[in-house]
Enzyme design. Structure first.
Site, PDB file in Angstrom:
ATOM      1  N   ASP A 114       0.812  -1.217   0.000  1.00  9.70           N
ATOM      2  CA  ASP A 114       0.000   0.000   0.000  1.00  9.70           C
ATOM      3  C   ASP A 114       0.846   1.268   0.000  1.00  9.70           C
ATOM      4  O   ASP A 114       2.056   1.214   0.178  1.00  9.70           O
ATOM      5  CB  ASP A 114      -0.959  -0.007   1.209  1.00  9.70           C
ATOM      6  CG  ASP A 114      -0.265  -0.383   2.516  1.00  9.70           C
ATOM      7  OD1 ASP A 114       0.975  -0.408   2.556  1.00  9.70           O
ATOM      8  OD2 ASP A 114      -0.973  -0.645   3.505  1.00  9.70           O
ATOM      9  N   ASN A 152      -7.402  -2.337  14.298  1.00  8.51           N
ATOM     10  CA  ASN A 152      -8.785  -2.707  13.967  1.00  8.51           C
ATOM     11  C   ASN A 152      -8.842  -3.933  13.054  1.00  8.51           C
ATOM     12  O   ASN A 152      -9.860  -4.224  12.444  1.00  8.51           O
ATOM     13  CB  ASN A 152      -9.511  -1.521  13.312  1.00  8.51           C
ATOM     14  CG  ASN A 152      -8.879  -1.113  11.993  1.00  8.51           C
ATOM     15  OD1 ASN A 152      -7.912  -1.707  11.544  1.00  8.51           O
ATOM     16  ND2 ASN A 152      -9.430  -0.087  11.360  1.00  8.51           N
ATOM     17  N   GLU A 197      -9.739  -1.738   5.344  1.00  2.42           N
ATOM     18  CA  GLU A 197     -10.411  -1.409   6.597  1.00  2.42           C
ATOM     19  C   GLU A 197     -11.619  -2.333   6.811  1.00  2.42           C
ATOM     20  O   GLU A 197     -12.067  -3.006   5.881  1.00  2.42           O
ATOM     21  CB  GLU A 197     -10.865   0.058   6.541  1.00  2.42           C
ATOM     22  CG  GLU A 197      -9.702   1.060   6.403  1.00  2.42           C
ATOM     23  CD  GLU A 197      -8.929   1.287   7.710  1.00  2.42           C
ATOM     24  OE1 GLU A 197      -8.839   0.360   8.532  1.00  2.42           O
ATOM     25  OE2 GLU A 197      -8.413   2.407   7.890  1.00  2.42           O
TER      26      GLU A 197
HETATM   27  C1  GLP Z   1      -0.483   0.553   8.589  1.00  2.00           C
HETATM   28  C2  GLP Z   1      -0.180  -0.293   7.349  1.00  2.00           C
HETATM   29  C3  GLP Z   1      -0.367  -1.765   7.607  1.00  2.00           C
HETATM   30  C4  GLP Z   1       0.275  -2.151   8.927  1.00  2.00           C
HETATM   31  C5  GLP Z   1      -0.407  -1.404  10.052  1.00  2.00           C
HETATM   32  C6  GLP Z   1       0.160  -1.736  11.418  1.00  2.00           C
HETATM   33  O1  GLP Z   1      -1.756   1.085   8.629  1.00  2.00           O
HETATM   34  N1  GLP Z   1      -0.945   0.082   6.199  1.00  2.00           N
HETATM   35  O2  GLP Z   1       0.179  -2.502   6.526  1.00  2.00           O
HETATM   36  O3  GLP Z   1       0.181  -3.517   9.133  1.00  2.00           O
HETATM   37  O4  GLP Z   1      -0.260  -0.024   9.841  1.00  2.00           O
HETATM   38  O5  GLP Z   1       1.302  -0.974  11.680  1.00  2.00           O
HETATM   39  P1  GLP Z   1       2.325  -1.245  12.818  1.00  2.00           P
HETATM   40  O6  GLP Z   1       3.123  -2.410  12.375  1.00  2.00           O
HETATM   41  O7  GLP Z   1       3.160  -0.005  12.907  1.00  2.00           O
HETATM   42  O8  GLP Z   1       1.556  -1.510  14.043  1.00  2.00           O
END
Ligand code: GLP
Length: 240
Positions: free
Chosen positions: A67, A136, A143
């Site tokens: 993404d 979430n 989402e």
């Molecule tokens: C973002 C990314 C996800 C990721 C998530 C969790 O929103 N788009 O791909 O898994 O955050 O992030 P973190 O690993 O910093 O908790």
């Protein structure tokens, strides 16, 4: 779904890097689906170490990232393109034209989503997809409520996701409102999926995943529809 409950973030990272390194050794032309966030950083560190020690090479491998934020240029320090450069790509030998990430500044975003699907198709699909998980339950930026067959698309980020990611920006107002993400359907086509979760903030999302049933309110639960998934969680994320 194979569950691996480990004691720490470091152990999670070592195990994940080990799985990736093994896949790379078996297939040097591996197509890796990569993720951003704090979760995979330790895994990338381990992979960089293995590369520096001459144990693995990315010379023939490919990367497609999950993404990217809409509106951020690749040289914006909070863009995922920049993140990947800093955390992995600039330290290893994967050729620049082997690394793919959605373009958050594409003038026509729908066209960009179509192009990205084609990139993945032309590479023959993703061999090994690395995933983190949002508080979430989102994966990539899919989402809650995203259909399980969604392809790469533009999403409006939920307030909870923008808040969770605000720590990287000066203020919440600077967190982009939209992103381009591989869809759940795109992710489910990967041949092997590796989901990582660490720390107590992920406990609720992991609890939902542990229920064992696909539930669109918790996007990661779509992984129950896949035959080849490894989940590596530390004890804090796993709960009791
Ligand atoms: C973002 C990314 C996800 C990721 C998530 C969790 O929103 N788009 O791909 O898994 O955050 O992030 P973190 O690993 O910093 O908790």
């Amino acid at each position: 779904m194979r569950w691996h409950v480990v004691e720490s973030y470091e152990e999670m990272s070592r195990m994940a890097a080990g799985i990736i390194a093994e896949a790379l050794e078996r297939n040097p032309r591996l197509v890796l689906g990569l993720a951003t966030g704090s979760t995979p950083v330790g895994t990338y560190r381990e992979l960089i170490k293995a590369f520096q020690e001459g144990k693995i090479s990315f010379k023939e491998a490919f990367a497609v990232n999950l993404d990217e934020y809409v509106g951020l240029a690749p040289d914006h320090p909070q863009s995922y393109a920049y993140f990947m450069e800093e955390e992995l790509f600039s330290h290893v030998d994967m050729p620049p034209d082997h690394r793919h990430i959605p373009r958050g500044l594409a003038p026509d975003l729908d066209e960009e989503c179509r192009r990205y699907e084609e990139v993945i198709r032309n590479l023959g699909g993703v061999d090994l997809q690395l995933l983190g998980i949002g508080v979430n339950g989102h994966i990539g930026f899919n989402e809650p409520g995203t259909p399980f067959d969604a392809r790469t698309h533009v999403v409006e980020l939920t307030p909870s996701t923008r808040e969770a990611n605000a720590r990287f920006f000066e203020s919440i107002d600077e967190v982009p409102t939209h992103a381009i993400t591989m869809g759940l359907g795109t992710i489910l086509e990967a041949r092997h999926i590796l989901l990582l979760a660490s720390g107590p903030t992920k406990r609720e999302a992991i609890r939902a995943l542990r229920e064992g049933e696909p539930d669109p309110e918790w996007p990661a639960t779509c992984l129950w529809l896949h035959k080849n998934v490894d989940v590596i969680v530390d004890r804090e994320a796993y709960g009791e």
